[in-house]
Design a protein around this motif. Sequence first.
Motif, PDB file in Angstrom:
ATOM      1  N   ARG A  38       1.063  -1.118  -0.030  1.00 51.23           N
ATOM      2  CA  ARG A  38      -0.065   0.042  -0.247  1.00 51.23           C
ATOM      3  C   ARG A  38       0.826   1.188  -0.125  1.00 51.23           C
ATOM      4  NH1 ARG A  38      -5.474   0.631   3.386  1.00 51.23           N
ATOM      5  NH2 ARG A  38      -6.582  -0.948   2.494  1.00 51.23           N
ATOM      6  N   LEU A  39       1.846   1.264   0.997  1.00 53.89           N
ATOM      7  CA  LEU A  39       2.559   2.324   0.858  1.00 53.89           C
ATOM      8  C   LEU A  39       3.476   2.718  -0.583  1.00 53.89           C
ATOM      9  CD1 LEU A  39       4.052   4.726   2.480  1.00 53.89           C
ATOM     10  CD2 LEU A  39       5.807   3.246   3.248  1.00 53.89           C
ATOM     11  N   LEU A  40       3.928   1.416  -1.183  1.00 54.96           N
ATOM     12  CA  LEU A  40       4.381   1.892  -2.514  1.00 54.96           C
ATOM     13  C   LEU A  40       3.723   2.425  -3.541  1.00 54.96           C
ATOM     14  CD1 LEU A  40       6.688  -1.459  -2.726  1.00 54.96           C
ATOM     15  CD2 LEU A  40       7.641   0.822  -2.469  1.00 54.96           C
ATOM     16  N   GLU A  41       2.321   1.613  -3.359  1.00 55.39           N
ATOM     17  CA  GLU A  41       1.425   2.099  -4.233  1.00 55.39           C
ATOM     18  C   GLU A  41       0.920   3.701  -3.989  1.00 55.39           C
ATOM     19  OE1 GLU A  41      -1.709  -0.426  -3.580  1.00 55.39           O
ATOM     20  OE2 GLU A  41      -1.173  -1.850  -5.156  1.00 55.39           O
ATOM     21  N   ARG A  42       1.117   3.969  -2.728  1.00 52.23           N
ATOM     22  CA  ARG A  42       0.784   5.591  -2.292  1.00 52.23           C
ATOM     23  C   ARG A  42       1.892   6.417  -2.855  1.00 52.23           C
ATOM     24  NH1 ARG A  42      -1.970   9.134   1.607  1.00 52.23           N
ATOM     25  NH2 ARG A  42      -0.591  10.897   1.224  1.00 52.23           N
ATOM     26  N   LEU A  43       3.127   6.080  -2.602  1.00 49.07           N
ATOM     27  CA  LEU A  43       4.341   7.052  -3.124  1.00 49.07           C
ATOM     28  C   LEU A  43       4.339   6.970  -4.496  1.00 49.07           C
ATOM     29  CD1 LEU A  43       6.964   5.311  -0.780  1.00 49.07           C
ATOM     30  CD2 LEU A  43       6.076   7.626  -0.529  1.00 49.07           C
TER      31      LEU A  43
END
Length: 164
Positions: A38-43
Amino acid sequence: MTHDLVAALRPLLTAEASAEAYASGAEPGDLEQAVWLRLLERLKADGPPRDPHGWLRNAVRSEVRRSRRTARLERPYEVEPADDSARDPEVLALAAARRRALREAVRRLPGRCPRLMEALLSPKDLTYREIAGELGISQGSLGPERSRCLGCLRRLLAPEVAVR
């Protein structure tokens, strides 16, 4: 920047995932992995969150809810499909090859044997009375005739069985 964010969030994520996982029935490592994704997608989409620690806590809780929903809706297989030998393509192909070899050998039998063996192998599961009526022979001679036909069939299949 991303490396620093990951390093700063790692201990918090480990602690949050460990604390939430057991109540939800999920594995802590699975939760961590989902939140990192999720964090990678958000970034990639929006850049880093303004409040990374708050975002991470919310993301963990969101993944826990998703995990609970999934566990409630999904049902495990009785047998893993990969372990189900009844559905294994290789087993099915070999069984089909054996049935073909048997049917071919039955067709090569002499006299009334092909018709008798086909009746015995019929999926209709015919009785001796029905087979005798179908073949036009007495029910009493069916047993000895069957024995002779099976003996011929064994001799026809012996070379094929010996090869295996």
